[in-house]
Design an enzyme around this catalytic site. Structure first.
Site, PDB file in Angstrom:
ATOM      1  N   GLY A  11      46.155  36.717 -14.935  1.00  0.00           N
ATOM      2  CA  GLY A  11      47.128  35.869 -14.750  1.00  0.00           C
ATOM      3  C   GLY A  11      46.772  34.554 -15.747  1.00  0.00           C
ATOM      4  O   GLY A  11      46.995  33.630 -15.406  1.00  0.00           O
ATOM      5  N   ALA A  12      46.339  34.926 -17.121  1.00  0.00           N
ATOM      6  CA  ALA A  12      45.568  33.745 -17.898  1.00  0.00           C
ATOM      7  C   ALA A  12      46.485  33.026 -18.296  1.00  0.00           C
ATOM      8  O   ALA A  12      46.015  31.890 -19.027  1.00  0.00           O
ATOM      9  CB  ALA A  12      44.722  34.580 -18.700  1.00  0.00           C
ATOM     10  N   GLY A  14      48.935  31.664 -16.885  1.00  0.00           N
ATOM     11  CA  GLY A  14      49.738  30.828 -15.530  1.00  0.00           C
ATOM     12  C   GLY A  14      48.922  29.289 -15.236  1.00  0.00           C
ATOM     13  O   GLY A  14      47.961  29.162 -16.066  1.00  0.00           O
ATOM     14  N   ILE A  16      47.224  27.938 -12.766  1.00  0.00           N
ATOM     15  CA  ILE A  16      45.821  27.600 -12.491  1.00  0.00           C
ATOM     16  C   ILE A  16      44.875  28.163 -13.448  1.00  0.00           C
ATOM     17  O   ILE A  16      43.930  27.390 -13.927  1.00  0.00           O
ATOM     18  CB  ILE A  16      45.562  28.633 -11.098  1.00  0.00           C
ATOM     19  CG1 ILE A  16      46.354  28.276 -10.089  1.00  0.00           C
ATOM     20  CG2 ILE A  16      44.064  28.477 -10.929  1.00  0.00           C
ATOM     21  CD1 ILE A  16      46.154  29.018  -8.877  1.00  0.00           C
ATOM     22  N   ARG A  92      56.639  35.371  -4.777  1.00  0.00           N
ATOM     23  CA  ARG A  92      57.738  35.938  -3.985  1.00  0.00           C
ATOM     24  C   ARG A  92      58.991  35.441  -4.675  1.00  0.00           C
ATOM     25  O   ARG A  92      59.210  34.287  -4.973  1.00  0.00           O
ATOM     26  CB  ARG A  92      57.785  35.188  -2.504  1.00  0.00           C
ATOM     27  CG  ARG A  92      58.682  35.899  -1.546  1.00  0.00           C
ATOM     28  CD  ARG A  92      58.792  35.024  -0.375  1.00  0.00           C
ATOM     29  NE  ARG A  92      57.630  34.997   0.335  1.00  0.00           N
ATOM     30  CZ  ARG A  92      57.427  35.515   1.759  1.00  0.00           C
ATOM     31  NH1 ARG A  92      58.825  35.821   2.239  1.00  0.00           N
ATOM     32  NH2 ARG A  92      56.333  35.537   2.306  1.00  0.00           N
ATOM     33  N   GLN A 112      44.119  47.219 -10.343  1.00  0.00           N
ATOM     34  CA  GLN A 112      42.997  46.454 -10.713  1.00  0.00           C
ATOM     35  C   GLN A 112      41.676  46.841 -10.186  1.00  0.00           C
ATOM     36  O   GLN A 112      40.598  46.768 -10.791  1.00  0.00           O
ATOM     37  CB  GLN A 112      43.338  45.017 -10.762  1.00  0.00           C
ATOM     38  CG  GLN A 112      44.325  44.477 -11.453  1.00  0.00           C
ATOM     39  CD  GLN A 112      44.819  43.064 -11.615  1.00  0.00           C
ATOM     40  OE1 GLN A 112      43.945  42.260 -10.982  1.00  0.00           O
ATOM     41  NE2 GLN A 112      45.766  42.485 -12.193  1.00  0.00           N
ATOM     42  N   ASP A 159      40.938  25.598   0.538  1.00  0.00           N
ATOM     43  CA  ASP A 159      41.093  24.903   2.136  1.00  0.00           C
ATOM     44  C   ASP A 159      39.835  24.362   2.704  1.00  0.00           C
ATOM     45  O   ASP A 159      39.885  23.335   3.640  1.00  0.00           O
ATOM     46  CB  ASP A 159      41.386  26.263   2.919  1.00  0.00           C
ATOM     47  CG  ASP A 159      42.611  27.116   2.390  1.00  0.00           C
ATOM     48  OD1 ASP A 159      43.574  26.728   2.382  1.00  0.00           O
ATOM     49  OD2 ASP A 159      42.241  28.278   2.073  1.00  0.00           O
ATOM     50  N   HIS A 187      44.060  33.077   4.101  1.00  0.00           N
ATOM     51  CA  HIS A 187      44.424  31.839   3.284  1.00  0.00           C
ATOM     52  C   HIS A 187      46.091  31.930   3.429  1.00  0.00           C
ATOM     53  O   HIS A 187      46.789  32.261   2.767  1.00  0.00           O
ATOM     54  CB  HIS A 187      44.011  32.103   1.793  1.00  0.00           C
ATOM     55  CG  HIS A 187      44.593  31.137   0.850  1.00  0.00           C
ATOM     56  ND1 HIS A 187      44.505  29.848   0.960  1.00  0.00           N
ATOM     57  CD2 HIS A 187      45.953  31.050   0.068  1.00  0.00           C
ATOM     58  CE1 HIS A 187      45.262  29.125   0.201  1.00  0.00           C
ATOM     59  NE2 HIS A 187      45.898  30.026  -0.329  1.00  0.00           N
TER      60      HIS A 187
HETATM   61  P1  NAX Z   1      51.459  31.239 -12.069  1.00  0.00           P
HETATM   62  O1  NAX Z   1      52.816  32.069 -11.582  1.00  0.00           O
HETATM   63  O2  NAX Z   1      51.500  29.939 -12.933  1.00  0.00           O
HETATM   64  O3  NAX Z   1      50.783  32.145 -12.849  1.00  0.00           O
HETATM   65  C1  NAX Z   1      50.460  33.546 -12.589  1.00  0.00           C
HETATM   66  C2  NAX Z   1      50.299  34.402 -13.820  1.00  0.00           C
HETATM   67  O4  NAX Z   1      50.017  35.761 -13.310  1.00  0.00           O
HETATM   68  C3  NAX Z   1      51.511  34.299 -14.455  1.00  0.00           C
HETATM   69  O5  NAX Z   1      51.295  34.088 -15.912  1.00  0.00           O
HETATM   70  C4  NAX Z   1      52.002  35.913 -14.615  1.00  0.00           C
HETATM   71  O6  NAX Z   1      52.558  36.277 -15.718  1.00  0.00           O
HETATM   72  C5  NAX Z   1      50.475  36.650 -14.060  1.00  0.00           C
HETATM   73  N1  NAX Z   1      50.507  37.969 -13.880  1.00  0.00           N
HETATM   74  C6  NAX Z   1      51.443  38.561 -12.773  1.00  0.00           C
HETATM   75  N2  NAX Z   1      50.943  39.795 -12.622  1.00  0.00           N
HETATM   76  C7  NAX Z   1      50.126  40.172 -13.223  1.00  0.00           C
HETATM   77  C8  NAX Z   1      49.390  41.137 -13.505  1.00  0.00           C
HETATM   78  N3  NAX Z   1      49.781  42.489 -13.056  1.00  0.00           N
HETATM   79  N4  NAX Z   1      48.282  40.984 -14.465  1.00  0.00           N
HETATM   80  C9  NAX Z   1      47.923  40.004 -14.970  1.00  0.00           C
HETATM   81  N5  NAX Z   1      48.590  38.693 -14.879  1.00  0.00           N
HETATM   82  C10 NAX Z   1      49.630  38.841 -14.121  1.00  0.00           C
HETATM   83  O7  NAX Z   1      50.890  31.123 -10.705  1.00  0.00           O
HETATM   84  P2  NAX Z   1      49.529  30.190 -10.401  1.00  0.00           P
HETATM   85  O8  NAX Z   1      50.031  28.780  -9.961  1.00  0.00           O
HETATM   86  O9  NAX Z   1      48.560  30.160 -11.493  1.00  0.00           O
HETATM   87  O10 NAX Z   1      49.023  30.741  -8.848  1.00  0.00           O
HETATM   88  C11 NAX Z   1      48.278  32.148  -9.170  1.00  0.00           C
HETATM   89  C12 NAX Z   1      48.173  32.726  -7.752  1.00  0.00           C
HETATM   90  O11 NAX Z   1      47.417  31.936  -7.150  1.00  0.00           O
HETATM   91  C13 NAX Z   1      49.349  32.594  -6.870  1.00  0.00           C
HETATM   92  O12 NAX Z   1      49.498  34.047  -6.438  1.00  0.00           O
HETATM   93  C14 NAX Z   1      49.279  31.674  -5.932  1.00  0.00           C
HETATM   94  O13 NAX Z   1      50.009  31.781  -4.760  1.00  0.00           O
HETATM   95  C15 NAX Z   1      47.803  31.840  -5.856  1.00  0.00           C
HETATM   96  N6  NAX Z   1      47.185  30.762  -5.139  1.00  0.00           N
HETATM   97  C16 NAX Z   1      45.985  30.797  -4.210  1.00  0.00           C
HETATM   98  C17 NAX Z   1      45.391  29.843  -3.639  1.00  0.00           C
HETATM   99  C18 NAX Z   1      44.181  29.926  -2.917  1.00  0.00           C
HETATM  100  O14 NAX Z   1      43.700  29.121  -2.507  1.00  0.00           O
HETATM  101  N7  NAX Z   1      43.831  31.402  -2.656  1.00  0.00           N
HETATM  102  C19 NAX Z   1      45.654  28.445  -3.882  1.00  0.00           C
HETATM  103  C20 NAX Z   1      46.634  28.112  -5.252  1.00  0.00           C
HETATM  104  C21 NAX Z   1      47.691  29.357  -5.145  1.00  0.00           C
HETATM  105  O15 NAX Z   1      48.819  29.037  -4.699  1.00  0.00           O
END
Ligand code: NAX
Length: 325
Positions: A11-12, A14, A16, A92, A112, A159, A187
């Site tokens: 998700g590089a 994205g 985060i 979602r 993965q 958290d 989480h």
């Molecule tokens: P973004 O939607 O900005 O980025 C996600 C990226 O992942 C996108 O660029 C997308 O193209 C890529 N992606 C999707 N499927 C993929 C795959 N099969 N292989 C490689 N890349 C793929 O989301 P972002 O805000 O960066 O959040 C990423 C994830 O972290 C989300 O699922 C979010 O819900 C989760 N979070 C988890 C948290 C935690 O505490 N565990 C907190 C923050 C965040 O909500």
């Protein structure tokens, strides 16, 4: 100079990762004497955006950034990697049920997991951030039978940090004065932030803050914090999530400090009566890369009830994707 370590980030492109990659390259994870190679995984439609991120990484001329590899193939992204930050996940979409979300992420994380199993370093440490993080980690580890289950954790450090901050704010001290908070469970908004064992400057937290504040305000505030940030910012937590990811992986690699523990979600071994085989957040310490669940804490009836609620949700998530395990 040390040899570079290989770090994968999914998700590089994205949001985060946009906060994470630059800090990894600056040495915040393993220190300013540790060069790194970055293996960046994205889906094909995001490769152009990812190339832009790489241009910016290169434009920083980081001394520690040895090499950057971009790919949409997990077998390339995880080749020999020592650390894998699994950030990317399917969000979602409109009209999507929770079960659909679980299923499409289960597919991503089984692919993965298999790739990690085949090509990663056998001691790879895998941190799952992408939601639903606990169950995604469960799927990845189930698809990686040649790797130890303790190589997989899901992120509850955000958290944990949120709880430290709220307790520090409430008691008028610094975050560093707070120790031994716990996040139990998933989480998600069933998680249980527990301060029964927490210390504020060495004193029991619940001798210093009101129990009603803990129950009526702190617990829901932490459970809802992600939604509160979205409401204010219009986007989900990103920089704080990247900070937590670096902290969780750094403490896992280098060890937790004496006298404190942190929260990480890992495969339950039945500690505290939690169903074995769920990825559940526990208080943990780390020594020489090995995670141990803190044992022997007194759990009162209120805590037990809340720990069971979040366990039930994880059990249901596991049931929903059982056929993919
Ligand atoms: P973004 O939607 O900005 O980025 C996600 C990226 O992942 C996108 O660029 C997308 O193209 C890529 N992606 C999707 N499927 C993929 C795959 N099969 N292989 C490689 N890349 C793929 O989301 P972002 O805000 O960066 O959040 C990423 C994830 O972290 C989300 O699922 C979010 O819900 C989760 N979070 C988890 C948290 C935690 O505490 N565990 C907190 C923050 C965040 O909500």
């Amino acid at each position: 100079m040390k040899n570079p370590v290989d770090i994968a980030v999914t998700g590089a492109a994205g949001q985060i990762s946009y906060a994470l990659l630059f800090r990894l390259a600056a040495g915040e994870f393993l220190g300013e004497d540790q060069p790194i190679n970055l293996y960046l995984l994205e889906i094909p439609s995001a490769m152009s955006a990812l190339n832009g991120v790489v241009m910016e990484l290169n434009d920083c001329a980081y001394p520690l950034l040895n090499r950057v590899i971009t790919t949409d193939d997990p077998n390339v992204a995880f080749h020999n990697v020592d650390y894998a930050f699994l950030v990317g996940a399917r969000p979602r979409g409109a009209g999507m049920e929770r079960k659909d979300l679980l299923e499409c992420n289960a597919e991503i994380f089984s692919v993965q997991g298999k790739a990690l199993n085949e090509v990663a370093n056998k001691n790879v440490k895998v941190l799952v951030t992408g939601n639903p993080a606990n169950t995604n980690a469960l799927i990845a580890l189930n698809n990686a039978p040649n790797l130890k289950s303790k190589n997989f954790t899901a992120m509850t450090m955000l958290d944990h940090n949120r709880t430290i901050n709220q307790l520090a704010e409430k008691s008028g001290v610094k975050a560093t004065d707070i120790k031994n908070v716990i996040i139990w469970g998933n989480h998600s908004n069933t998680q249980y932030p527990d301060i029964h064992h927490a210390k504020i400057k060495g004193q029991n937290a619940l001798d210093l803050v009101d129990n009603d504040w803990f129950i009526d305000e702190l617990i829901p505030a932490i459970q809802q914090r992600g939604a509160t940030v979205i409401k204010a910012r219009g986007q989900s937590s990103a920089a704080s999530a990247a900070t937590a990811a670096i902290k969780q992986m750094r403490l896992w690699a280098l060890g937790t400090p004496d006298g404190d523990w942190v929260s990480m979600a890992l495969l339950s071994d039945g500690s505290y009566g939690i169903e074995k085989g769920l990825i559940y957040s526990f208080p943990v310490t780390v020594s020489q890369g090995e995670i141990s669940i803190v044992q022997g804490l007194d759990i009162n009836a209120l805590s037990l009830e809340k720990m069971k609620i979040t366990e039930k949700e994880l059990h249901e998530e596991k049931e929903a994707i059982k056929h993919l395990l």
